[in-house]
Design a protein around this motif. Structure first.
Motif, PDB file in Angstrom:
ATOM      1  N   MET A  38      28.563  -5.642  10.791  1.00 10.63           N
ATOM      2  CA  MET A  38      27.559  -6.082  11.827  1.00 10.63           C
ATOM      3  C   MET A  38      27.127  -5.226  12.546  1.00 10.63           C
ATOM      4  O   MET A  38      27.520  -4.052  13.343  1.00 10.63           O
ATOM      5  CB  MET A  38      28.391  -7.173  12.811  1.00 10.63           C
ATOM      6  CG  MET A  38      28.020  -7.953  14.037  1.00 10.63           C
ATOM      7  SD  MET A  38      26.641  -9.024  13.111  1.00 10.63           S
ATOM      8  CE  MET A  38      25.694  -9.181  14.721  1.00 10.63           C
ATOM      9  N   SER A  39      25.730  -5.366  12.696  1.00 13.76           N
ATOM     10  CA  SER A  39      24.709  -4.321  13.557  1.00 13.76           C
ATOM     11  C   SER A  39      23.808  -5.151  14.513  1.00 13.76           C
ATOM     12  O   SER A  39      23.795  -6.360  14.339  1.00 13.76           O
ATOM     13  CB  SER A  39      24.371  -3.358  12.637  1.00 13.76           C
ATOM     14  OG  SER A  39      23.138  -2.693  13.327  1.00 13.76           O
ATOM     15  N   ILE A  73      33.309 -12.170   9.942  1.00 19.61           N
ATOM     16  CA  ILE A  73      33.915 -11.229   8.894  1.00 19.61           C
ATOM     17  C   ILE A  73      35.516 -10.905   9.580  1.00 19.61           C
ATOM     18  O   ILE A  73      36.015 -10.715   8.894  1.00 19.61           O
ATOM     19  CB  ILE A  73      33.325 -10.053   8.536  1.00 19.61           C
ATOM     20  CG1 ILE A  73      33.041  -9.129   9.730  1.00 19.61           C
ATOM     21  CG2 ILE A  73      32.010 -10.233   7.836  1.00 19.61           C
ATOM     22  CD1 ILE A  73      32.325  -7.949   9.428  1.00 19.61           C
ATOM     23  N   GLN A  74      35.467 -11.322  10.763  1.00 20.98           N
ATOM     24  CA  GLN A  74      37.027 -11.376  11.166  1.00 20.98           C
ATOM     25  C   GLN A  74      37.950 -12.065  10.523  1.00 20.98           C
ATOM     26  O   GLN A  74      39.135 -11.911  10.257  1.00 20.98           O
ATOM     27  CB  GLN A  74      37.199 -11.684  12.788  1.00 20.98           C
ATOM     28  CG  GLN A  74      36.704 -10.355  13.603  1.00 20.98           C
ATOM     29  CD  GLN A  74      35.186 -10.159  13.846  1.00 20.98           C
ATOM     30  OE1 GLN A  74      34.412 -11.044  13.439  1.00 20.98           O
ATOM     31  NE2 GLN A  74      34.751  -9.370  14.664  1.00 20.98           N
ATOM     32  N   ASP A 105      27.533   0.280  11.260  1.00 20.93           N
ATOM     33  CA  ASP A 105      28.701  -0.493  11.549  1.00 20.93           C
ATOM     34  C   ASP A 105      30.023  -0.045  11.993  1.00 20.93           C
ATOM     35  O   ASP A 105      29.976   1.400  11.744  1.00 20.93           O
ATOM     36  CB  ASP A 105      29.026  -0.946  10.126  1.00 20.93           C
ATOM     37  CG  ASP A 105      30.558  -1.317   9.786  1.00 20.93           C
ATOM     38  OD1 ASP A 105      30.851  -2.661  10.183  1.00 20.93           O
ATOM     39  OD2 ASP A 105      31.345  -0.399   9.386  1.00 20.93           O
ATOM     40  N   LEU A 106      30.686  -0.511  12.897  1.00 24.98           N
ATOM     41  CA  LEU A 106      31.843   0.011  13.355  1.00 24.98           C
ATOM     42  C   LEU A 106      32.918  -0.848  12.570  1.00 24.98           C
ATOM     43  O   LEU A 106      34.119   0.069  12.260  1.00 24.98           O
ATOM     44  CB  LEU A 106      31.892   0.101  14.911  1.00 24.98           C
ATOM     45  CG  LEU A 106      33.360   0.563  15.402  1.00 24.98           C
ATOM     46  CD1 LEU A 106      33.303   1.993  15.099  1.00 24.98           C
ATOM     47  CD2 LEU A 106      33.151   0.137  16.874  1.00 24.98           C
ATOM     48  N   LEU A 107      33.128  -2.043  12.836  1.00 23.75           N
ATOM     49  CA  LEU A 107      34.310  -2.800  12.466  1.00 23.75           C
ATOM     50  C   LEU A 107      34.711  -2.767  10.948  1.00 23.75           C
ATOM     51  O   LEU A 107      36.003  -2.575  10.739  1.00 23.75           O
ATOM     52  CB  LEU A 107      33.830  -4.327  12.630  1.00 23.75           C
ATOM     53  CG  LEU A 107      34.727  -5.445  12.397  1.00 23.75           C
ATOM     54  CD1 LEU A 107      36.244  -5.246  13.167  1.00 23.75           C
ATOM     55  CD2 LEU A 107      34.280  -6.695  12.415  1.00 23.75           C
ATOM     56  N   LEU A 132      36.362   0.852  10.718  1.00 25.71           N
ATOM     57  CA  LEU A 132      37.433   0.920  11.360  1.00 25.71           C
ATOM     58  C   LEU A 132      38.682   0.422  10.576  1.00 25.71           C
ATOM     59  O   LEU A 132      39.780   0.761  10.346  1.00 25.71           O
ATOM     60  CB  LEU A 132      37.607   0.168  12.930  1.00 25.71           C
ATOM     61  CG  LEU A 132      36.753   0.770  13.769  1.00 25.71           C
ATOM     62  CD1 LEU A 132      37.007  -0.087  15.034  1.00 25.71           C
ATOM     63  CD2 LEU A 132      37.841   2.167  14.279  1.00 25.71           C
ATOM     64  N   PHE A 148      25.408  -0.230  17.901  1.00 25.33           N
ATOM     65  CA  PHE A 148      26.227  -0.738  19.024  1.00 25.33           C
ATOM     66  C   PHE A 148      27.023   0.466  19.748  1.00 25.33           C
ATOM     67  O   PHE A 148      27.256   0.404  20.778  1.00 25.33           O
ATOM     68  CB  PHE A 148      27.034  -2.020  18.885  1.00 25.33           C
ATOM     69  CG  PHE A 148      26.249  -3.079  18.748  1.00 25.33           C
ATOM     70  CD1 PHE A 148      25.174  -3.579  19.377  1.00 25.33           C
ATOM     71  CD2 PHE A 148      26.618  -3.993  17.647  1.00 25.33           C
ATOM     72  CE1 PHE A 148      24.382  -4.778  19.218  1.00 25.33           C
ATOM     73  CE2 PHE A 148      25.759  -5.261  17.471  1.00 25.33           C
ATOM     74  CZ  PHE A 148      24.883  -5.690  18.145  1.00 25.33           C
ATOM     75  N   PHE A 158      31.532  -7.238  19.045  1.00 28.19           N
ATOM     76  CA  PHE A 158      32.671  -6.367  18.938  1.00 28.19           C
ATOM     77  C   PHE A 158      32.729  -4.857  19.321  1.00 28.19           C
ATOM     78  O   PHE A 158      33.407  -4.382  20.193  1.00 28.19           O
ATOM     79  CB  PHE A 158      33.492  -6.478  17.589  1.00 28.19           C
ATOM     80  CG  PHE A 158      34.409  -5.594  17.136  1.00 28.19           C
ATOM     81  CD1 PHE A 158      35.622  -5.589  17.442  1.00 28.19           C
ATOM     82  CD2 PHE A 158      34.029  -4.422  16.485  1.00 28.19           C
ATOM     83  CE1 PHE A 158      36.485  -4.669  17.401  1.00 28.19           C
ATOM     84  CE2 PHE A 158      34.733  -3.401  16.186  1.00 28.19           C
ATOM     85  CZ  PHE A 158      36.213  -3.557  16.614  1.00 28.19           C
ATOM     86  N   ASP A 159      31.661  -4.254  18.700  1.00 31.01           N
ATOM     87  CA  ASP A 159      31.650  -2.869  18.890  1.00 31.01           C
ATOM     88  C   ASP A 159      31.622  -2.529  20.219  1.00 31.01           C
ATOM     89  O   ASP A 159      31.829  -1.552  20.679  1.00 31.01           O
ATOM     90  CB  ASP A 159      30.381  -2.360  17.917  1.00 31.01           C
ATOM     91  CG  ASP A 159      30.129  -3.103  16.470  1.00 31.01           C
ATOM     92  OD1 ASP A 159      30.750  -4.114  16.292  1.00 31.01           O
ATOM     93  OD2 ASP A 159      29.645  -2.053  15.733  1.00 31.01           O
ATOM     94  N   TYR A 195      40.856  -7.724  16.093  1.00 26.77           N
ATOM     95  CA  TYR A 195      41.195  -6.136  15.855  1.00 26.77           C
ATOM     96  C   TYR A 195      42.239  -5.906  16.625  1.00 26.77           C
ATOM     97  O   TYR A 195      43.238  -5.019  16.164  1.00 26.77           O
ATOM     98  CB  TYR A 195      39.898  -5.575  16.052  1.00 26.77           C
ATOM     99  CG  TYR A 195      40.018  -3.941  15.775  1.00 26.77           C
ATOM    100  CD1 TYR A 195      39.931  -3.776  14.334  1.00 26.77           C
ATOM    101  CD2 TYR A 195      40.268  -2.898  16.581  1.00 26.77           C
ATOM    102  CE1 TYR A 195      40.396  -2.159  14.118  1.00 26.77           C
ATOM    103  CE2 TYR A 195      40.538  -1.843  16.259  1.00 26.77           C
ATOM    104  CZ  TYR A 195      40.584  -1.288  14.945  1.00 26.77           C
ATOM    105  OH  TYR A 195      40.662  -0.210  14.779  1.00 26.77           O
TER     106      TYR A 195
END
Lengths: 326, 375
Positions: free
Chosen positions: A1-2, A156-157, A260-262, A265, B198, B316-317, B337
């Motif tokens: 997600m961005s 997407i979680q 993207d980060l999620l 991670l 983000f 989230f980010d 998370y």
């Protein structure tokens, strides 16, 4: 997600036409630099004030990243003229790996290695599916297409935990191992390529279908008459014609994956962590070391900003991709 | 495949990119080739189809490191599929083509989104290891703790605040910029934050919000301004509940550009005759804006609001980078998370998030069905 999202919702035809008309007017005015446009001083002033407000935070970051650490901590960046100083040592420090397990330079390479394949895979797979949805009639086509469309809104979680265990442990049905995991371990990009590909598919199929289904019927028929099967029609007619849509989606997918980060991670362990993940690590461990943070953030921003400024027109088109024909 | 990925992982990254792309394009090219020759008649083509139907599943299962029994079962299914295809009403090869086009996407979606989503629903009612059914215990945990209720409430506030502010700001800017000189540059400046991640945006704003103790020089812009006018420095990201608003500013900062671009195109698409007619009626600029422009771009406004709502629900980010969810700033997406080691609880959070998104999904699916009927 961005941050970037094209219009990914169904829009009625009237709105579609309106946006297309507006986009055309916009491109015309950009080409001709119209002088006969009604400009107003008040509106210009208001727009400039907002633009300055919007740009100042980024400017502050950029200036700070080139100031020596001791100056950063004792004076605000807006005093740059009374407290001058210039250095690139911040960049050397953060690229060389100060404060992080993976150096930012390595993470930059990881980001490239993750982003390029993860942008191309979903495009190819999605254009195949979009072709079938548009040009091969079959029972339940609408239902299946709506199902795919609905998937793109699912957070997407919902998918992260089971997908991760699928990757690492494989699938067992009733004690029978159907297949074991990817088992590719910590230093492979495999997991994150596949994860990004899957998460991009619903939106890619939806947007490409909008475009591919509007290719004139006569063209497809003509290819059919000339003896082309679906394979050739797809490869020689549809793909070249859909290139504008594919290109603009490619830009978006590139930016999503890069930013993207999620997913990173969860799926990019250890040595293959991309730049966003390493930046997050610096923010957590060295949150007050602004000489590292500002330089690091700017390194992460430079690629998307270049893409953005170089391809701005495609970017805006792509943003309206759900609505307008490329 | 795991062997291939393992071998690939030993290479330098820049060698991996071309190799994996070549492998992928080769497989895709082969697929398109078989699709092309599928509908041709003649014994040779029938034999090729049969071989592909039987051997492709075996190859895939073998590549995934599966056991032989599963691969053989898949081969049998493939043979059955060949017979179905052979006797298909639309002619032999029709089903083969259809499945060829659709299966890569559909299989990946089932593995990566459908199955995990269903699994998450079940896991929400299981204990943390997924071994025992615990009923609503995970939801009792979620709703029973003050901190979790705050996360849910915060998510709802994000969805109410961010879309409204970004849309209003984007609309205002679109209107101003429509009549401004240097439209292209001005637009690019406000649009630029959308290209930044983000994480990057969070660091930019973390620096703006930075606070030092009173008396020391302030290096954060906002506290610099406050102390310049003689005020006391404020620790923006640690003062609950207002810190939530300061985090929302970041998403508003990013999404305003999106709203502006879409609404600007919509405004330019409003027929000029309508504006001229209103002008002849002697209306002023504000009246024209409220009575002609806004009704004219109504559906674009709804699209923008919906898109930003979805983005706000999934935020989230920003929370993860700014506070990690501490000091009363947690949101649902971050809670999923943060609880990832407690699978049951993480799943319960994810299910609640899903329920919040559900109305948006239903609304859009209905829109889509309406359109399909019109066509």
């Amino acid at each position: 997600m961005s941050a970037v999202t094209p219009i990914d919702l169904p829009i009625d035809t009237k709105t579609k036409k309106q946006l297309a008309r507006g986009e055309k007017a916009l491109e015309r005015s950009l080409v001709r630099n119209t002088k006969n446009k009604l400009t107003s001083k008040g509106a210009t002033t208001a727009a400039i004030i907002i633009a300055i407000l919007w740009t100042t935070p980024t400017l502050g970051l950029l200036i700070t990243s080139f100031r020596p650490p001791e100056l950063i901590n004792t004076s605000g960046w807006w005093t740059i003229f009374t407290n001058p100083g210039f250095t690139i040592s911040n960049y050397q420090a953060v690229l060389g790996g100060e404060a992080t397990t993976v150096s930012l330079g390595q993470a930059f390479i990881n980001s490239i290695a993750i982003t390029i394949p993860a942008s191309i895979f979903p495009l190819v797979i999605a254009s195949l599916a979009a072709y079938a949805f548009a040009w091969i009639p079959f029972k339940g086509r609408n239902i299946l297409f709506i199902g795919v469309f609905a998937l793109q809104v699912v957070p997407i979680q919902m998918a992260l935990v089971p997908l991760l265990s699928l990757f690492s442990r494989g699938l067992k049905i009733g004690g029978v191992e159907v297949f074991d995991g990817l088992g590719a371990g910590g230093n492979s990009y495999g997991q994150i390529w596949i994860a990004h590909t899957i998460f991009a598919l619903p939106l890619a199929i939806f947007l490409l279908h909008n475009f591919i289904s509007e290719i004139p019927h006569e063209l497809i028929e003509a290819a059919r008459v000339d003896g082309a099967g679906h394979g050739q029609t797809f490869f020689r007619i549809v793909l070249p014609l859909a290139m504008p849509a594919i290109a603009s989606f490619a830009i978006f997918q590139f930016l999503w994956v890069w930013n993207d980060l999620l997913v990173a991670l969860v799926f990019a362990d250890g040595a293959v962590g991309p730049i966003t993940k390493v930046l997050r690590e610096i923010t957590g461990n060295r949150g007050q070391d602004w000489y590292l943070l500002t330089a690091g953030a700017f390194v992460a921003m430079i690629v998307p900003l270049i893409v953005f400024f170089a391809l701005q027109r495609f970017f805006v088109r792509g943003l309206l991709a759900g609505s307008t024909k490329g | 495949m795991s062997g291939f990925l393992k071998w690939l992982a030993t290479l330098p990254p820049f060698a991996q990119i071309p190799l994996v792309l070549i492998a992928f394009v080769a497989v895709a090219g082969l697929l398109i080739f078989f699709i092309e020759i599928a509908p041709r008649s003649g014994r040779l083509y029938t034999v090729i189809r049969l071989l592909v139907c039987v051997l492709a599943p075996v190859a895939i299962f073998f590549a995934l490191g599966s056991i032989w029994a599963a691969a053989i079962a898949a081969a049998v299914l493939g043979a059955v599929f060949f017979l179905l295809d052979y006797r298909s009403k639309q002619g032999a090869g029709y089903l083969f083509q259809l499945i060829g086009f659709l299966s890569p996407a559909v299989v990946l979606l089932i593995i990566g989104l459908v199955y995990p989503t269903i699994a998450t629903f079940f896991k929400a009612f299981m204990n943390s290891r997924g071994s025992r059914f615990v009923g609503f215990d995970n939801f009792v945990f979620v709703f029973g703790q003050e901190a979790n209720r705050v996360a849910i409430l915060n998510t709802i506030i994000w969805v109410l605040v961010v879309p409204a502010f970004s849309t209003v700001a984007g609309l205002a800017y679109a209107v101003f910029v429509d009549k401004a000189r240097g439209e292209k540059l001005l637009k690019a400046l406000v649009f630029m934050p959308m290209a930044i991640s983000f994480v990057g945006a969070s660091i930019i704003w973390k620096f703006v919000y930075d606070a030092n103790q009173a008396g020391q020089p302030q290096i954060g812009l906002l506290n610099g301004i406050i102390t310049f006018f003689g005020g006391q420095p404020v620790d923006f990201i640690n003062v609950a509940p207002w810190n939530n608003l300061f985090l929302m500013v970041i998403l508003i900062w990013v999404q305003t550009g999106f709203a502006m671009v879409v609404l600007s195109a919509a405004i330019k698409g409003v027929p000029a005759e309508q504006m001229e007619a209103a002008q002849l009626d002697g209306t002023n600029a504000w009246q024209r804006f409220v009575n002609v422009t806004v009704p004219g771009i109504r559906s674009s406004l709804i699209v923008v609001l919906t898109t930003i709502s979805i983005a706000s629900l999934k935020v989230f980010d920003i929370v993860q980078t700014m506070t990690g969810g501490a000091n009363g700033t947690n949101v649902l997406a971050n809670a999923v998370y943060a609880q990832k080691l407690e699978e049951g609880r993480a799943s319960a959070f994810a299910v609640i998030l899903f329920i919040l998104v559900l109305p948006i999904i239903i609304f859009n699916v209905r829109q889509m069905r309406l359109q399909k009927e019109i066509r």
